[in-house]
Design a protein around this motif. Structure first.
Motif, PDB file in Angstrom:
ATOM      1  N   SER A   1      -4.563 -14.291 -13.470  1.00  0.00           N
ATOM      2  CA  SER A   1      -3.764 -13.494 -13.350  1.00  0.00           C
ATOM      3  C   SER A   1      -2.741 -14.178 -12.526  1.00  0.00           C
ATOM      4  O   SER A   1      -2.402 -15.731 -12.101  1.00  0.00           O
ATOM      5  N   VAL A   2      -1.028 -13.960 -12.811  1.00  0.00           N
ATOM      6  CA  VAL A   2       0.285 -14.643 -12.396  1.00  0.00           C
ATOM      7  C   VAL A   2       1.106 -13.992 -11.283  1.00  0.00           C
ATOM      8  O   VAL A   2       1.413 -12.677 -11.980  1.00  0.00           O
ATOM      9  N   TYR A   3       1.215 -14.526 -10.527  1.00  0.00           N
ATOM     10  CA  TYR A   3       2.168 -13.979  -9.565  1.00  0.00           C
ATOM     11  C   TYR A   3       3.561 -14.502  -9.333  1.00  0.00           C
ATOM     12  O   TYR A   3       4.121 -15.571  -9.370  1.00  0.00           O
ATOM     13  N   ALA A   4       4.717 -13.854  -9.030  1.00  0.00           N
ATOM     14  CA  ALA A   4       6.278 -14.337  -8.830  1.00  0.00           C
ATOM     15  C   ALA A   4       6.161 -13.482  -7.498  1.00  0.00           C
ATOM     16  O   ALA A   4       5.789 -12.111  -7.502  1.00  0.00           O
ATOM     17  N   VAL A   5       7.801 -14.101  -6.623  1.00  0.00           N
ATOM     18  CA  VAL A   5       8.161 -13.221  -5.876  1.00  0.00           C
ATOM     19  C   VAL A   5       9.132 -13.424  -6.126  1.00  0.00           C
ATOM     20  O   VAL A   5      10.291 -14.351  -6.425  1.00  0.00           O
ATOM     21  N   SER A   6      10.078 -11.629  -5.500  1.00  0.00           N
ATOM     22  CA  SER A   6      11.770 -11.824  -5.525  1.00  0.00           C
ATOM     23  C   SER A   6      12.207 -10.793  -4.614  1.00  0.00           C
ATOM     24  O   SER A   6      11.514 -10.335  -3.644  1.00  0.00           O
ATOM     25  N   GLY A   7      13.569 -11.195  -4.034  1.00  0.00           N
ATOM     26  CA  GLY A   7      14.625 -10.710  -3.228  1.00  0.00           C
ATOM     27  C   GLY A   7      15.512 -11.318  -3.061  1.00  0.00           C
ATOM     28  O   GLY A   7      15.657 -11.395  -3.230  1.00  0.00           O
ATOM     29  N   ALA A   8      16.144  -9.965  -2.022  1.00  0.00           N
ATOM     30  CA  ALA A   8      17.211 -10.048  -2.027  1.00  0.00           C
ATOM     31  C   ALA A   8      18.146  -9.362  -0.442  1.00  0.00           C
ATOM     32  O   ALA A   8      17.659  -8.447  -0.250  1.00  0.00           O
ATOM     33  N   PRO A   9      18.797  -9.467  -0.161  1.00  0.00           N
ATOM     34  CA  PRO A   9      19.429  -8.335   1.088  1.00  0.00           C
ATOM     35  C   PRO A   9      19.801  -7.362   0.522  1.00  0.00           C
ATOM     36  O   PRO A   9      20.274  -7.149  -1.050  1.00  0.00           O
ATOM     37  N   VAL A  10      20.161  -6.069   0.956  1.00  0.00           N
ATOM     38  CA  VAL A  10      20.050  -4.549   0.390  1.00  0.00           C
ATOM     39  C   VAL A  10      20.595  -3.757   1.894  1.00  0.00           C
ATOM     40  O   VAL A  10      20.079  -4.544   2.800  1.00  0.00           O
ATOM     41  N   ALA A  11      22.119  -3.093   1.728  1.00  0.00           N
ATOM     42  CA  ALA A  11      21.903  -2.274   2.709  1.00  0.00           C
ATOM     43  C   ALA A  11      21.522  -0.733   2.610  1.00  0.00           C
ATOM     44  O   ALA A  11      22.145   0.343   3.171  1.00  0.00           O
ATOM     45  N   SER A  12      21.065   0.056   1.291  1.00  0.00           N
ATOM     46  CA  SER A  12      21.199   1.467   0.910  1.00  0.00           C
ATOM     47  C   SER A  12      19.833   1.103   0.155  1.00  0.00           C
ATOM     48  O   SER A  12      19.104   0.525  -0.522  1.00  0.00           O
ATOM     49  N   ARG A  13      19.087   2.654  -0.122  1.00  0.00           N
ATOM     50  CA  ARG A  13      18.185   3.101  -1.367  1.00  0.00           C
ATOM     51  C   ARG A  13      18.563   2.690  -2.466  1.00  0.00           C
ATOM     52  O   ARG A  13      17.673   2.155  -3.398  1.00  0.00           O
ATOM     53  N   ALA A  14      19.717   3.290  -2.767  1.00  0.00           N
ATOM     54  CA  ALA A  14      20.454   3.364  -4.473  1.00  0.00           C
ATOM     55  C   ALA A  14      20.083   1.584  -4.619  1.00  0.00           C
ATOM     56  O   ALA A  14      20.249   1.658  -5.775  1.00  0.00           O
TER      57      ALA A  14
ATOM     58  N   TRP B   1       1.204 -10.684 -12.975  1.00  0.00           N
ATOM     59  CA  TRP B   1       0.446 -10.130 -14.122  1.00  0.00           C
ATOM     60  C   TRP B   1      -0.766 -10.160 -14.008  1.00  0.00           C
ATOM     61  O   TRP B   1      -1.162 -11.514 -14.066  1.00  0.00           O
ATOM     62  N   TYR B   2      -1.601  -9.156 -14.807  1.00  0.00           N
ATOM     63  CA  TYR B   2      -3.184  -9.150 -14.966  1.00  0.00           C
ATOM     64  C   TYR B   2      -3.262  -9.911 -15.989  1.00  0.00           C
ATOM     65  O   TYR B   2      -2.736  -9.840 -16.690  1.00  0.00           O
ATOM     66  N   GLY B   3      -4.759 -11.020 -15.494  1.00  0.00           N
ATOM     67  CA  GLY B   3      -5.092 -11.877 -15.415  1.00  0.00           C
ATOM     68  C   GLY B   3      -6.249 -11.246 -17.062  1.00  0.00           C
ATOM     69  O   GLY B   3      -6.886 -12.066 -17.382  1.00  0.00           O
ATOM     70  N   GLY B   4      -6.904 -10.117 -16.427  1.00  0.00           N
ATOM     71  CA  GLY B   4      -8.275  -9.709 -17.364  1.00  0.00           C
ATOM     72  C   GLY B   4      -9.444  -9.825 -16.353  1.00  0.00           C
ATOM     73  O   GLY B   4     -10.292  -9.227 -17.112  1.00  0.00           O
ATOM     74  N   LYS B   5      -9.451 -10.328 -14.834  1.00  0.00           N
ATOM     75  CA  LYS B   5     -10.733 -10.216 -13.910  1.00  0.00           C
ATOM     76  C   LYS B   5     -10.261  -9.996 -13.068  1.00  0.00           C
ATOM     77  O   LYS B   5      -9.219 -10.319 -12.131  1.00  0.00           O
ATOM     78  N   HIS B   6     -11.229  -9.300 -12.454  1.00  0.00           N
ATOM     79  CA  HIS B   6     -10.468  -8.233 -11.028  1.00  0.00           C
ATOM     80  C   HIS B   6     -10.785  -9.600  -9.883  1.00  0.00           C
ATOM     81  O   HIS B   6     -11.244 -10.907  -9.961  1.00  0.00           O
ATOM     82  N   LEU B   7      -9.224  -9.515  -8.716  1.00  0.00           N
ATOM     83  CA  LEU B   7      -9.837 -10.636  -8.007  1.00  0.00           C
ATOM     84  C   LEU B   7     -10.414  -9.972  -6.184  1.00  0.00           C
ATOM     85  O   LEU B   7     -10.249 -11.221  -5.684  1.00  0.00           O
ATOM     86  N   GLY B   8     -10.337  -9.405  -6.762  1.00  0.00           N
ATOM     87  CA  GLY B   8     -11.311  -8.570  -5.853  1.00  0.00           C
ATOM     88  C   GLY B   8     -10.010  -8.586  -3.935  1.00  0.00           C
ATOM     89  O   GLY B   8      -9.138  -8.237  -4.714  1.00  0.00           O
ATOM     90  N   GLY B   9     -10.757  -9.103  -3.185  1.00  0.00           N
ATOM     91  CA  GLY B   9      -9.803  -9.114  -1.633  1.00  0.00           C
ATOM     92  C   GLY B   9      -8.686 -10.322  -2.219  1.00  0.00           C
ATOM     93  O   GLY B   9      -7.603 -10.472  -1.162  1.00  0.00           O
ATOM     94  N   ASP B  10      -9.198 -11.132  -3.105  1.00  0.00           N
ATOM     95  CA  ASP B  10      -8.528 -12.740  -2.853  1.00  0.00           C
ATOM     96  C   ASP B  10      -6.418 -11.871  -3.249  1.00  0.00           C
ATOM     97  O   ASP B  10      -5.826 -12.315  -3.199  1.00  0.00           O
ATOM     98  N   ARG B  11      -6.596 -10.940  -4.563  1.00  0.00           N
ATOM     99  CA  ARG B  11      -5.709 -10.471  -4.691  1.00  0.00           C
ATOM    100  C   ARG B  11      -4.276  -9.896  -3.140  1.00  0.00           C
ATOM    101  O   ARG B  11      -3.386 -10.614  -2.933  1.00  0.00           O
TER     102      ARG B  11
END
Length: 122
Positions: free
Chosen positions: A18-31, A95-105
């Motif tokens: 499994s591979v992880y990424a993180v993204s973000g930005a300021p936002v002002a509304s649900r739209a 991105w799921y890599g085929g093996k369950h990670l349990g609580g590590d996720r």
């Protein structure tokens, strides 16, 4: 939409395929949240991800979505609340890599959000 670009930190955590990424930005509304999510998923790699879990705080009110990664949105939201980060969206992609990670996720979601908080543009 905010002038600040969407910050993307890709391939920050790998575990059992499994591979992880993180993204973000300021936002002002649900739209704007929806527009930022669409912007992220306009990249084929992120559109094909197994999960794009996210949370945001708008004026102190939290909203979240797990996108199939049960509990992930709540973890992200709690971290935004403890950081006091309002009017901001954070997305943890897996991105799921085929093996369950349990609580590590959950540990990886926390690690991804910590990475974002430490490296986000200010």
């Amino acid at each position: 939409m905010s002038a600040a670009p969407l910050a993307v930190f890709d391939r920050i955590i790998s575990d059992r395929g499994s591979v992880y990424a993180v993204s973000g930005a300021p936002v002002a509304s649900r739209a704007e949240i929806d527009a930022r999510l669409a912007e992220l998923k306009s990249a084929r790699r992120f559109a094909k991800a197994t999960h794009n879990s996210w949370a945001a705080r708008l004026g102190g009110e939290g909203i979240k979505a797990d996108d199939g990664e049960s509990g992930a949105g709540a973890i992200i939201l709690r971290m935004l609340e403890s950081e006091g980060l309002d009017d901001h969206l954070v997305v943890v992609t897996r991105w799921y890599g085929g093996k369950h990670l349990g609580g590590d996720r959950f540990r990886h979601v926390i690690g991804a959000v910590r990475h974002y908080l430490a490296h986000r543009p200010t």
